[in-house]
Enzyme design. Structure first.
Site, PDB file in Angstrom:
ATOM      1  N   SER A 188      -8.516 -16.453   1.560  1.00 52.17           N
ATOM      2  CA  SER A 188      -9.107 -17.335   0.465  1.00 52.17           C
ATOM      3  C   SER A 188      -8.629 -18.360   0.664  1.00 52.17           C
ATOM      4  CB  SER A 188      -8.683 -15.713  -0.327  1.00 52.17           C
ATOM      5  OG  SER A 188      -8.460 -16.256  -1.460  1.00 52.17           O
ATOM      6  N   TYR A 227      -0.572 -11.021  -1.299  1.00 48.19           N
ATOM      7  CA  TYR A 227      -1.091 -11.306  -1.308  1.00 48.19           C
ATOM      8  C   TYR A 227      -2.095 -13.145  -0.591  1.00 48.19           C
ATOM      9  CZ  TYR A 227      -7.160 -11.803  -1.041  1.00 48.19           C
ATOM     10  OH  TYR A 227      -7.893 -11.904  -0.956  1.00 48.19           O
TER      11      TYR A 227
HETATM   12  N1  LIG Z   1     -13.881 -10.661  -3.066  1.00 42.87           N
HETATM   13  C1  LIG Z   1     -13.129 -11.411  -3.132  1.00 42.87           C
HETATM   14  O1  LIG Z   1     -12.976 -12.267  -4.387  1.00 42.87           O
HETATM   15  C2  LIG Z   1     -12.670 -11.943  -2.295  1.00 42.87           C
HETATM   16  C3  LIG Z   1     -12.216 -13.616  -2.017  1.00 42.87           C
HETATM   17  C4  LIG Z   1     -10.892 -14.512  -0.809  1.00 42.87           C
HETATM   18  C5  LIG Z   1     -11.368 -13.595   0.238  1.00 42.87           C
HETATM   19  N2  LIG Z   1     -11.413 -12.464   0.165  1.00 42.87           N
HETATM   20  C6  LIG Z   1     -11.530 -11.477   1.230  1.00 42.87           C
HETATM   21  O2  LIG Z   1     -12.667 -10.685   2.226  1.00 42.87           O
HETATM   22  C7  LIG Z   1     -11.656  -9.759   3.188  1.00 42.87           C
HETATM   23  C8  LIG Z   1     -13.072  -8.321   2.713  1.00 42.87           C
HETATM   24  O3  LIG Z   1     -12.947  -8.267   1.286  1.00 42.87           O
HETATM   25  P1  LIG Z   1     -13.601  -7.922  -0.416  1.00 42.87           P
HETATM   26  O4  LIG Z   1     -13.239  -8.588  -1.310  1.00 42.87           O
HETATM   27  O5  LIG Z   1     -15.205  -7.456   0.270  1.00 42.87           O
HETATM   28  O6  LIG Z   1     -12.405  -6.578  -0.837  1.00 42.87           O
HETATM   29  P2  LIG Z   1     -12.631  -4.519  -0.419  1.00 42.87           P
HETATM   30  O7  LIG Z   1     -11.476  -4.256  -1.481  1.00 42.87           O
HETATM   31  O8  LIG Z   1     -14.110  -4.223  -0.584  1.00 42.87           O
HETATM   32  O9  LIG Z   1     -12.920  -4.852   1.384  1.00 42.87           O
HETATM   33  C9  LIG Z   1     -11.679  -4.692   1.854  1.00 42.87           C
HETATM   34  C10 LIG Z   1     -11.881  -3.278   2.886  1.00 42.87           C
HETATM   35  O10 LIG Z   1     -11.439  -3.319   3.595  1.00 42.87           O
HETATM   36  C11 LIG Z   1     -10.487  -2.233   4.217  1.00 42.87           C
HETATM   37  N3  LIG Z   1      -9.411  -0.813   4.160  1.00 42.87           N
HETATM   38  C12 LIG Z   1      -8.225  -1.581   3.499  1.00 42.87           C
HETATM   39  N4  LIG Z   1      -6.901  -0.887   4.183  1.00 42.87           N
HETATM   40  C13 LIG Z   1      -7.204  -0.682   5.913  1.00 42.87           C
HETATM   41  C14 LIG Z   1      -6.267  -0.459   6.333  1.00 42.87           C
HETATM   42  N5  LIG Z   1      -4.788  -0.349   6.849  1.00 42.87           N
HETATM   43  N6  LIG Z   1      -7.289  -0.353   7.874  1.00 42.87           N
HETATM   44  C15 LIG Z   1      -8.639  -0.378   7.838  1.00 42.87           C
HETATM   45  N7  LIG Z   1      -9.341  -1.209   6.768  1.00 42.87           N
HETATM   46  C16 LIG Z   1      -8.702  -1.268   5.806  1.00 42.87           C
HETATM   47  C17 LIG Z   1     -10.824  -1.361   2.783  1.00 42.87           C
HETATM   48  O11 LIG Z   1     -11.269   0.146   2.843  1.00 42.87           O
HETATM   49  C18 LIG Z   1     -12.311  -2.309   2.206  1.00 42.87           C
HETATM   50  O12 LIG Z   1     -13.123  -1.478   2.757  1.00 42.87           O
HETATM   51  C19 LIG Z   1     -10.981  -9.831   2.651  1.00 42.87           C
HETATM   52  O13 LIG Z   1     -10.345  -9.920   3.829  1.00 42.87           O
HETATM   53  C20 LIG Z   1     -10.077 -10.397   1.168  1.00 42.87           C
HETATM   54  O14 LIG Z   1      -8.933 -10.966   1.187  1.00 42.87           O
HETATM   55  C21 LIG Z   1     -12.279 -11.347  -0.692  1.00 42.87           C
END
Ligand SMILES: NC(=O)c1ccc[n+]([C@@H]2O[C@H](COP(=O)([O-])OP(=O)(O)OC[C@H]3O[C@@H](n4cnc5c(N)ncnc54)[C@H](O)[C@@H]3O)[C@@H](O)[C@H]2O)c1
Length: 264
Positions: A145, A158
């Site tokens: 991120s 985080y």
């Molecule tokens: N959306 C954003 O703005 C953003 C920005 C920077 C980084 N990210 C990163 O991108 C990645 C995806 O995030 P996203 O935005 O799609 O969020 P999201 O919450 O839609 O996806 C995260 C997924 O991880 C799953 N999860 C959580 N704990 C788990 C576990 N113990 N075992 C298995 N699955 C588990 C959740 O059920 C969910 O489906 C993450 O690593 C997040 O930190 C997202």
């Protein structure tokens, strides 16, 4: 944009996270011809992903797995490798996003965040690398991120976990370059996913979600938040031969967020 539906033909991909960015990457790799197994803790989301893939005539098997559980990871990887005949691509997108400074963050939340966001990458890589070695190589992508570089207030656990992913990515890349395994991370800015919706509700509970997303978007020089499919395109590039000389790096897709000084 036309997708090369043959680019990943014969490739097997394992993706963690079945909503948001993980979901988009699973569908994008499958659209490129890969067999995909997606692992997530949310069974309703797993079912939704599998049925969306089926509607698009794509091969995505979605299974429940808690990526913080060593035993569950071992057996999920073994099943996936058996079903797909190996694993060429691993995408670690599953994560949680707790809020709070360190004083506010309970030890259980801190530990759970590290166990999922960093430990999950470690456990998945540990189980998958021997499988990739048998194939003569592979590619690992870790979702980090922008918060691994610069963060907002009140996201201590985080942000720490995302900085750790940058370091772990470099360590994995160095250690496994001789195995012909390339390892990179992707650092998105704000992307429209369930995780961002949770952030919106946390920081501005009184405001409609779309208004908060517009406010988040305004902080990015491009004036908007990103779409999961835009992150999936970068992932597809890095996972393909087109990204063949990339390893040990972080790739930022943030609408210019990190380029901006707070005052400008
Ligand atoms: N959306 C954003 O703005 C953003 C920005 C920077 C980084 N990210 C990163 O991108 C990645 C995806 O995030 P996203 O935005 O799609 O969020 P999201 O919450 O839609 O996806 C995260 C997924 O991880 C799953 N999860 C959580 N704990 C788990 C576990 N113990 N075992 C298995 N699955 C588990 C959740 O059920 C969910 O489906 C993450 O690593 C997040 O930190 C997202």
């Amino acid at each position: 944009m036309a997708i090369d539906t043959n680019e990943f033909a014969g490739k097997a991909a394992l993706v963690t996270g079945t909503t948001g960015i993980g979901r988009a990457i699973a569908l994008r790799l499958a659209a490129g011809g890969a067999q995909v197994t997606a692992l997530g803790i949310d069974e309703a989301a797993n079912r939704e992903l599998a049925s969306t893939a089926k509607d698009q005539r794509l091969t995505v098997v979605a299974e429940r797995c808690d990526i913080a559980e060593p035993q569950a990871v071992e057996s999920a990887v073994e099943r996936a490798a058996q079903r797909m005949g190996g694993i060429d691509i691993l995408v670690n997108a599953a994560a949680i996003h707790p809020f709070g400074n360190v004083v506010e963050t309970e030890p259980e939340i801190w530990n759970r965040c590290m166990a999922i966001n960093v430990g999950g990458v470690y456990l998945m890589a540990r189980a998958v690398i021997p499988v990739m070695r048998k194939r003569g190589g592979g590619c690992i992508l870790n979702l980090a991120s922008v918060q691994g570089y610069a963060c907002q207030k009140g996201v201590a656990a985080y942000a720490a976990s995302k900085g750790a992913i940058h370091s772990l990515t470099r360590a994995l890349a160095l250690d496994h370059a001789p195995d012909r395994i390339r390892v990179n991370s992707i650092s998105p800015g704000s992307v429209r996913t369930p995780m961002l919706a949770t952030s919106a509700a946390h920081f501005s509970p009184e405001m409609p979600e779309d208004e908060v997303f517009a406010r988040f978007g305004a902080a990015h020089p491009l004036g908007r938040i990103g779409a999961p499919e835009e992150i999936a395109e970068l992932a597809a590039f890095l996972a393909s031969e087109r990204g063949g000389f990339c390893t040990g790096s972080d790739f930022v897709a943030d609408g210019g967020l990190l380029a901006r000084l707070g005052v400008s």
